[in-house]
Design an enzyme around this catalytic site. Sequence first.
Site, PDB file in Angstrom:
ATOM      1  N   HIS A  68       0.812  -1.225   0.000  1.00 30.79           N
ATOM      2  CA  HIS A  68       0.000   0.000   0.000  1.00 30.79           C
ATOM      3  C   HIS A  68       0.847   1.277   0.000  1.00 30.79           C
ATOM      4  CE1 HIS A  68       0.973   0.115   4.273  1.00 30.79           C
ATOM      5  NE2 HIS A  68       0.530   1.359   4.278  1.00 30.79           N
ATOM      6  N   HIS A  83       1.779   6.888  -0.710  1.00 27.78           N
ATOM      7  CA  HIS A  83       0.939   6.127   0.218  1.00 27.78           C
ATOM      8  C   HIS A  83      -0.457   6.007  -0.386  1.00 27.78           C
ATOM      9  CE1 HIS A  83      -1.326   5.006   3.783  1.00 27.78           C
ATOM     10  NE2 HIS A  83      -0.174   4.742   4.377  1.00 27.78           N
TER      11      HIS A  83
END
Length: 164
Positions: A68, A83
Amino acid sequence: MFKKLFGKEDKNVSITAPLTGKVVELDEVPDPVFSQRMMGDGVAIEPAEGKVVSPVDGEIVQIFPTNHAVGIKTSNGLEVLVHIGLETVAMEGEGFEGHVKQGDKVKTGDTLVTFDKDLVAEKAKAVITPVIITNYDDVVDSFEAHYTDQATAGETAIASVTVK
């Protein structure tokens, strides 16, 4: 020593969009870790699709096991974190596929991660993706964000940075 003899390393870095979508201010990220710049300064992207490419030439210094988030370091020391979404670590990697590993050398536009945007929208707090300079205070001399409604991954400059 050789840098002094043969000229300075280029201190200007152009950060390109790691995702196709709308580039917005970090203030618009509904998470104080990012909006209050606790991890560093940068911008955020409201992604139009689920593909993340490298925003800079550099080396992968971190890719989370859940895929992620990815950290890239440029040759002149700038560390950029992408992110994907907010609170996506809780998805434990579901819907994310990493295409790089730590230590890989990447060029701007190389695919880093693909993800299921609809699944992230359903299961995470938000899909908005912060693009952060994590060592901002240590290396950044100047920073200029470029906001746009239509950034193209790997092509559109989203920030201009001069390192110290």
